[in-house]
Scaffold this motif. Structure first.
Motif, PDB file in Angstrom:
ATOM      1  N   ILE A 182       0.854  -1.182   0.000  1.00  0.00           N
ATOM      2  CA  ILE A 182       0.000   0.000   0.000  1.00  0.00           C
ATOM      3  C   ILE A 182       0.892   1.234   0.000  1.00  0.00           C
ATOM      4  O   ILE A 182       1.700   1.429   0.912  1.00  0.00           O
ATOM      5  N   PHE A 183       0.763   2.056  -1.018  1.00  0.00           N
ATOM      6  CA  PHE A 183       1.501   3.310  -1.120  1.00  0.00           C
ATOM      7  C   PHE A 183       0.506   4.456  -0.907  1.00  0.00           C
ATOM      8  O   PHE A 183      -0.487   4.546  -1.638  1.00  0.00           O
ATOM      9  N   TYR A 184       0.781   5.296   0.063  1.00  0.00           N
ATOM     10  CA  TYR A 184      -0.177   6.359   0.356  1.00  0.00           C
ATOM     11  C   TYR A 184       0.523   7.692   0.611  1.00  0.00           C
ATOM     12  O   TYR A 184       1.679   7.744   1.039  1.00  0.00           O
ATOM     13  N   GLY A 185      -0.206   8.746   0.307  1.00  0.00           N
ATOM     14  CA  GLY A 185       0.200  10.081   0.711  1.00  0.00           C
ATOM     15  C   GLY A 185      -0.855  10.620   1.665  1.00  0.00           C
ATOM     16  O   GLY A 185      -2.049  10.326   1.516  1.00  0.00           O
ATOM     17  N   SER A 186      -0.421  11.388   2.644  1.00  0.00           N
ATOM     18  CA  SER A 186      -1.374  11.925   3.616  1.00  0.00           C
ATOM     19  C   SER A 186      -0.873  13.266   4.122  1.00  0.00           C
ATOM     20  O   SER A 186       0.266  13.364   4.590  1.00  0.00           O
ATOM     21  N   ILE A 187      -1.725  14.286   4.008  1.00  0.00           N
ATOM     22  CA  ILE A 187      -1.297  15.645   4.375  1.00  0.00           C
ATOM     23  C   ILE A 187      -1.471  15.884   5.868  1.00  0.00           C
ATOM     24  O   ILE A 187      -0.554  16.309   6.561  1.00  0.00           O
ATOM     25  N   TYR A 188      -2.671  15.574   6.369  1.00  0.00           N
ATOM     26  CA  TYR A 188      -2.965  15.800   7.792  1.00  0.00           C
ATOM     27  C   TYR A 188      -3.314  14.513   8.534  1.00  0.00           C
ATOM     28  O   TYR A 188      -3.764  14.564   9.673  1.00  0.00           O
ATOM     29  N   GLY A 189      -3.134  13.384   7.879  1.00  0.00           N
ATOM     30  CA  GLY A 189      -3.332  12.113   8.553  1.00  0.00           C
ATOM     31  C   GLY A 189      -4.620  11.382   8.237  1.00  0.00           C
ATOM     32  O   GLY A 189      -4.783  10.217   8.620  1.00  0.00           O
ATOM     33  N   GLN A 236      -5.147   7.379   8.011  1.00  0.00           N
ATOM     34  CA  GLN A 236      -6.124   6.697   8.865  1.00  0.00           C
ATOM     35  C   GLN A 236      -6.950   5.703   8.048  1.00  0.00           C
ATOM     36  O   GLN A 236      -7.201   4.576   8.485  1.00  0.00           O
ATOM     37  N   ALA A 237      -7.377   6.119   6.857  1.00  0.00           N
ATOM     38  CA  ALA A 237      -8.148   5.233   5.987  1.00  0.00           C
ATOM     39  C   ALA A 237      -7.308   4.037   5.541  1.00  0.00           C
ATOM     40  O   ALA A 237      -7.805   2.902   5.456  1.00  0.00           O
ATOM     41  N   VAL A 238      -6.032   4.278   5.258  1.00  0.00           N
ATOM     42  CA  VAL A 238      -5.125   3.196   4.864  1.00  0.00           C
ATOM     43  C   VAL A 238      -4.946   2.201   5.996  1.00  0.00           C
ATOM     44  O   VAL A 238      -4.927   0.977   5.778  1.00  0.00           O
ATOM     45  N   ASN A 239      -4.821   2.691   7.215  1.00  0.00           N
ATOM     46  CA  ASN A 239      -4.693   1.789   8.365  1.00  0.00           C
ATOM     47  C   ASN A 239      -5.943   0.917   8.516  1.00  0.00           C
ATOM     48  O   ASN A 239      -5.853  -0.282   8.827  1.00  0.00           O
ATOM     49  N   ALA A 240      -7.113   1.529   8.304  1.00  0.00           N
ATOM     50  CA  ALA A 240      -8.357   0.757   8.370  1.00  0.00           C
ATOM     51  C   ALA A 240      -8.394  -0.296   7.268  1.00  0.00           C
ATOM     52  O   ALA A 240      -8.837  -1.435   7.483  1.00  0.00           O
ATOM     53  N   LEU A 241      -7.925   0.074   6.072  1.00  0.00           N
ATOM     54  CA  LEU A 241      -7.868  -0.881   4.967  1.00  0.00           C
ATOM     55  C   LEU A 241      -6.938  -2.038   5.293  1.00  0.00           C
ATOM     56  O   LEU A 241      -7.264  -3.207   5.042  1.00  0.00           O
ATOM     57  N   ALA A 242      -5.772  -1.734   5.840  1.00  0.00           N
ATOM     58  CA  ALA A 242      -4.806  -2.788   6.178  1.00  0.00           C
ATOM     59  C   ALA A 242      -5.400  -3.774   7.174  1.00  0.00           C
ATOM     60  O   ALA A 242      -5.226  -4.997   7.045  1.00  0.00           O
ATOM     61  N   CYS A 243      -6.135  -3.266   8.149  1.00  0.00           N
ATOM     62  CA  CYS A 243      -6.782  -4.150   9.126  1.00  0.00           C
ATOM     63  C   CYS A 243      -7.839  -5.019   8.452  1.00  0.00           C
ATOM     64  O   CYS A 243      -7.953  -6.221   8.737  1.00  0.00           O
ATOM     65  N   ALA A 244      -8.614  -4.406   7.553  1.00  0.00           N
ATOM     66  CA  ALA A 244      -9.650  -5.161   6.845  1.00  0.00           C
ATOM     67  C   ALA A 244      -9.038  -6.254   5.981  1.00  0.00           C
ATOM     68  O   ALA A 244      -9.569  -7.377   5.904  1.00  0.00           O
ATOM     69  N   LEU A 245      -7.921  -5.960   5.322  1.00  0.00           N
ATOM     70  CA  LEU A 245      -7.239  -6.964   4.512  1.00  0.00           C
ATOM     71  C   LEU A 245      -6.719  -8.106   5.374  1.00  0.00           C
ATOM     72  O   LEU A 245      -6.852  -9.282   5.025  1.00  0.00           O
ATOM     73  N   MET A 292      -7.492   4.518  -4.255  1.00  0.00           N
ATOM     74  CA  MET A 292      -8.239   5.267  -3.254  1.00  0.00           C
ATOM     75  C   MET A 292      -7.814   6.725  -3.348  1.00  0.00           C
ATOM     76  O   MET A 292      -6.618   7.010  -3.548  1.00  0.00           O
ATOM     77  N   ASP A 293      -8.774   7.657  -3.223  1.00  0.00           N
ATOM     78  CA  ASP A 293      -8.367   9.068  -3.184  1.00  0.00           C
ATOM     79  C   ASP A 293      -9.124   9.818  -2.104  1.00  0.00           C
ATOM     80  O   ASP A 293     -10.046   9.288  -1.475  1.00  0.00           O
ATOM     81  N   ASN A 294      -8.704  11.037  -1.855  1.00  0.00           N
ATOM     82  CA  ASN A 294      -9.274  11.876  -0.807  1.00  0.00           C
ATOM     83  C   ASN A 294      -9.282  13.316  -1.289  1.00  0.00           C
ATOM     84  O   ASN A 294      -8.403  13.719  -2.068  1.00  0.00           O
ATOM     85  N   GLY A 295     -10.266  14.076  -0.822  1.00  0.00           N
ATOM     86  CA  GLY A 295     -10.338  15.493  -1.157  1.00  0.00           C
ATOM     87  C   GLY A 295     -11.494  16.135  -0.422  1.00  0.00           C
ATOM     88  O   GLY A 295     -12.605  15.601  -0.409  1.00  0.00           O
ATOM     89  N   THR A 296     -11.259  17.253   0.202  1.00  0.00           N
ATOM     90  CA  THR A 296     -12.308  17.882   1.008  1.00  0.00           C
ATOM     91  C   THR A 296     -13.449  18.412   0.150  1.00  0.00           C
ATOM     92  O   THR A 296     -14.619  18.295   0.499  1.00  0.00           O
ATOM     93  N   TRP A 297     -13.122  18.992  -1.000  1.00  0.00           N
ATOM     94  CA  TRP A 297     -14.197  19.515  -1.863  1.00  0.00           C
ATOM     95  C   TRP A 297     -14.196  18.924  -3.272  1.00  0.00           C
ATOM     96  O   TRP A 297     -15.220  18.931  -3.936  1.00  0.00           O
ATOM     97  N   ALA A 298     -13.080  18.372  -3.712  1.00  0.00           N
ATOM     98  CA  ALA A 298     -13.036  17.823  -5.075  1.00  0.00           C
ATOM     99  C   ALA A 298     -12.032  16.686  -5.140  1.00  0.00           C
ATOM    100  O   ALA A 298     -10.901  16.865  -5.596  1.00  0.00           O
ATOM    101  N   PRO A 299     -12.418  15.481  -4.679  1.00  0.00           N
ATOM    102  CA  PRO A 299     -11.492  14.344  -4.721  1.00  0.00           C
ATOM    103  C   PRO A 299     -11.344  13.795  -6.144  1.00  0.00           C
ATOM    104  O   PRO A 299     -12.089  12.904  -6.550  1.00  0.00           O
ATOM    105  N   SER A 351     -12.521  14.246   2.931  1.00  0.00           N
ATOM    106  CA  SER A 351     -11.905  14.684   4.195  1.00  0.00           C
ATOM    107  C   SER A 351     -11.499  13.510   5.085  1.00  0.00           C
ATOM    108  O   SER A 351     -10.317  13.303   5.339  1.00  0.00           O
ATOM    109  N   ALA A 352     -12.465  12.745   5.596  1.00  0.00           N
ATOM    110  CA  ALA A 352     -12.137  11.650   6.505  1.00  0.00           C
ATOM    111  C   ALA A 352     -13.080  10.484   6.255  1.00  0.00           C
ATOM    112  O   ALA A 352     -14.249  10.683   5.879  1.00  0.00           O
TER     113      ALA A 352
END
Length: 399
Positions: A258-265, A269-278, A344-351, A378-379
């Motif tokens: 899993i390769f992820y980028g995270s600005i504020y965490g 957090q979503a990646v950690n949840a994914l890893a647990c689910a896997l 997987m992507d993330n974005g507060t107003w335009a992911p 966002s989260a």
């Protein structure tokens, strides 16, 4: 003080270890250092196989002078003109005025590009299939263009059955006295560096590596002397198998990175949840990497190792998070292919990063992008647990 090792009774390693350089090619971190390997054949005609980097010239000349024991050099065989191997050509030509330079047409052209030296009457020009006798040793020259420069050639010595392999079968890491593969801890120290070296230095040229492997198969090879890393004598089949696998872009492991980028965490957090689910679905040995803190060469090496990849990125300035974009650029440049990828992507107003990542993946060969994408605003909230579970399930099922 010299630091040499005998490869055979009359072939001597006169290379050098470098633990001071932080970045190989001023690009790749080498925390374990690197070796620059040069070999001396003591015969009726004394032959040097390649030189070393300018950073270790003083040690190299000490090693060579000691091993020569008062003899001169008749031939310098140049298999690769990259400066970490060719830096001392001019110095040896000055020290040994009768010495002939052995190389192919592209080699001689590059000598003139790097150095202002007169090679008239000092060149032995060779091509595919030519041989050079030094007495009881005979070198067979095999052209290996684009492994990983256009002038590269390798040399098979028929008496000792040694393949002098240029940069092929090389690896990062200083030798620390242990010249041979059975003198070092391959699993603990060398496998990762061998993979990272191949994938980042040679990785783009899989087709050319396959061509070299086919040529090499015609010889009875009992030892491989690369220009970086240990001399292969016990694990030849192992390293050849790895090169065959890597150059066909087949994954080594059925595994998820899993390769992820995270600005504020939040993406983390979503990646950690994914890893647990896997993990709950039976996926083992999951690896997660922050693209902002892990050097891209490590990520590329994992792309070569793992069959399944997850790319999780925030949207940044309407685009892909820059370190993730850098990884994608390198993946394309180094011909990463034949992988299964979840996005997987993330974005507060335009992911929108996910769509752009998919577009990048479509420019690579045989990349199986899984249908179900996970887009976060966002989260990742608890009410989306079923979506996360479905996203994880398609990855686990694809394994």
């Amino acid at each position: 003080m010299q630091s040499t090792r005998k490869v055979t009774e009359d072939i001597i390693w006169v290379g050098c270890d470098d633990r001071r350089t932080a970045l190989f090619e001023n690009l790749f971190p080498i925390p374990r250092g690197v070796s620059y390997n040069s070999y001396l054949i003591l015969d009726e005609k004394v032959t040097v196989m390649d030189t070393v980097d300018a950073s270790v010239t003083a040690q190299y000349l000490d090693n060579l002078t000691y091993a020569l024991a008062g003899r001169s050099v008749d031939y310098l065989v140049i298999q690769h003109m990259e400066p970490d191997h060719c830096a001392n050509i001019e110095e040896l030509m000055k020290r040994y005025p009768q010495m002939k330079v052995v190389g192919n047409a592209k080699t001689i052209q590059m000598i003139q590009q790097f150095f202002a030296i007169d090679t008239d009457n000092r060149v032995v020009l060779v091509k595919e299939g030519d041989t050079l006798s030094t007495g009881k040793h005979t070198l067979h020259f095999v052209m290996a263009p684009m492994v990983h420069w256009p002038e590269v050639m390798v040399s098979y010595e028929e008496t000792t059955k040694i393949l002098f392999a240029a940069d092929a079968f090389g690896t990062f890491g200083a030798l620390n006295g242990g010249l041979f593969d059975d003198e070092v801890d391959l699993d603990a120290e060398w496998v990762k560096d061998a993979r990272r070296y191949y994938s980042n230095i040679v990785g783009k040229y899989g087709m050319q590596v396959q061509a070299l492997l086919k040529k090499a198969a015609a010889f009875d090879i009992q030892m491989i002397c690369s220009l970086h890393g240990p001399v292969w004598r016990e694990k030849i089949a192992w390293v050849v198998e790895k090169y065959d696998l890597w150059s066909r872009y087949e994954p080594e492991d059925r595994a998820v990175a899993i390769f992820y980028g995270s600005i504020y965490g939040h993406t983390e957090q979503a990646v950690n949840a994914l890893a647990c689910a896997l993990a709950e679905k039976g996926v083992k040995r999951i690896k997660a990497y922050d693209v902002s803190t892990t050097h891209v060469s490590e990520l590329i090496a994992e792309c070569f190792r793992c069959s399944h990849i997850v790319l999780a990125s925030p949207t940044y300035n309407g685009g892909i998070y820059p370190p993730m974009e850098n990884l994608l650029t390198d993946m394309k440049a180094l011909a990463v292919q034949k992988r299964t990828v979840a996005v997987m992507d993330n974005g507060t107003w335009a992911p929108t990063a996910g769509k752009q990542i998919v577009k990048c993946l479509e420019e690579m060969k045989e990349m199986n992008v899984l249908d179900l994408k996970l887009s976060i605003k966002s989260a990742l909230k608890q009410e989306r647990a079923e979506e996360l579970d479905a996203f994880a399930k398609q990855i686990a099922d694809a394994l």
